[in-house]
Design an enzyme around this catalytic site. Structure first.
Site, mmCIF file in Angstrom:
data_model
loop_
_atom_site.group_PDB
_atom_site.id
_atom_site.type_symbol
_atom_site.label_atom_id
_atom_site.label_comp_id
_atom_site.label_asym_id
_atom_site.label_seq_id
_atom_site.Cartn_x
_atom_site.Cartn_y
_atom_site.Cartn_z
ATOM 1 N N ASP A 43 0.842 -1.198 0.000
ATOM 2 C CA ASP A 43 0.000 0.000 0.000
ATOM 3 C C ASP A 43 0.875 1.245 0.000
ATOM 4 O O ASP A 43 2.023 1.208 0.438
ATOM 5 C CB ASP A 43 -0.890 0.030 1.256
ATOM 6 C CG ASP A 43 -1.839 -1.156 1.306
ATOM 7 O OD1 ASP A 43 -2.136 -1.720 0.241
ATOM 8 O OD2 ASP A 43 -2.242 -1.518 2.423
HETATM 9 N N1 URA Z 1 -1.213 -6.037 3.773
HETATM 10 C C1 URA Z 1 -1.714 -4.781 3.837
HETATM 11 O O1 URA Z 1 -2.762 -4.544 4.438
HETATM 12 N N2 URA Z 1 -1.026 -3.802 3.228
HETATM 13 C C2 URA Z 1 0.146 -3.989 2.598
HETATM 14 O O2 URA Z 1 0.740 -3.044 2.076
HETATM 15 C C3 URA Z 1 0.665 -5.307 2.548
HETATM 16 C C4 URA Z 1 -0.045 -6.309 3.148
#
Ligand code: URA
Length: 239
Positions: free
Chosen positions: A103
């Site tokens: 993310d």
């Molecule tokens: N899980 C998440 O919620 N975000 C990420 O960036 C990676 C795994």
């Protein structure tokens, strides 16, 4: 392989641009200026210089990046900069792709390659490659939360409960967990389903590779390194 072709597949531009680099005297091998774009060069162990920078010939390329927050894992980012802007243009021209995504606000270890089979292998849920995360929680973590994550939580659109492979509290509001799924927002969704909330997420490990440990011991946020054959073995025996 012809020199111009080598340069082209190592990401130095179109055939014409690569030919020009050679004709301008910008390409050297073992200190010697190469002036023939059509010269046949052995690629095994080849080190060459372009505009005074050393490059090692790589048939396929594998890279680890320490992703900072505020970068999107996309070639066409919508609201932030692209993680690809942290890589040299030669790697982007080689069309390296990230192995899964983090993310925009998640920091940590992100791998890239132009080897489709490698990406597929590491992304496939069947291969069960664990990824380790450190989550800063909005509320104090409890042993009940840890147990819930280990037992499995129900996530919308997931037919089976989703389990953490490992989970432990490192501090009152710091939880370390590993998962082998590459689903969208999986860690944040798991922790939300267990009744807490992730304020900050960091991926510290991917398979056998861990930030802060060799070969990533000196990798600073925003930096990247090539992964060599031995590093790939460490990552996943089948990779
Ligand atoms: N899980 C998440 O919620 N975000 C990420 O960036 C990676 C795994």
């Amino acid at each position: 392989m012809k020199l111009e072709r080598i340069l082209q597949n190592q990401g130095f531009g179109s055939r014409r641009q690569c030919r020009q680099l050679v004709e301008l005297g910008e390409v050297r091998i073992a200190g010697e200026v190469m002036d023939n774009p059509g010269a046949e060069i052995a690629t095994a162990g080849l080190v060459f210089e372009v505009e005074d920078e050393n490059w090692t010939y790589r048939e396929k390329t594998y890279v680890a990046l320490y992703k900072p927050a505020g970068y999107e894992c996309s070639h066409e980012p919508k609201h932030h900069r692209s993680v690809y802007s942290l890589l040299p243009y030669q790697l982007v021209a080689r069309d390296v792709q990230s192995v899964g995504r983090l993310d925009v606000d998640t920091t940590g270890l992100l791998l890239f390659s132009d080897d489709g089979a490698f990406i597929h292998n590491l992304s496939s849920p069947k291969k069960h490659v664990p990824k380790t995360y450190r989550a800063e929680l909005a509320e104090d973590g409890t042993e009940a939360l840890v147990q819930q994550l280990l037992d499995g939580v129900d996530l919308i659109e997931e037919p089976q409960p989703v389990r953490a492979l490992t989970a432990r509290l490192l501090a009152e509001r710091t939880l370390e967990l590993s998962v082998d799924l590459g689903k969208y927002h999986v860690v944040k969704r798991m922790i939300a389903a267990a009744g807490n909330h992730v304020e900050q997420l960091h991926r510290s490990g991917f398979g056998g590779l861990t930030l802060g440990q060799p070969p990533l011991a000196d990798l600073a946020e925003g930096d990247w390194v090539y992964l060599e054959a031995a590093d790939l073995q460490q990552l996943h025996p089948a990779a």
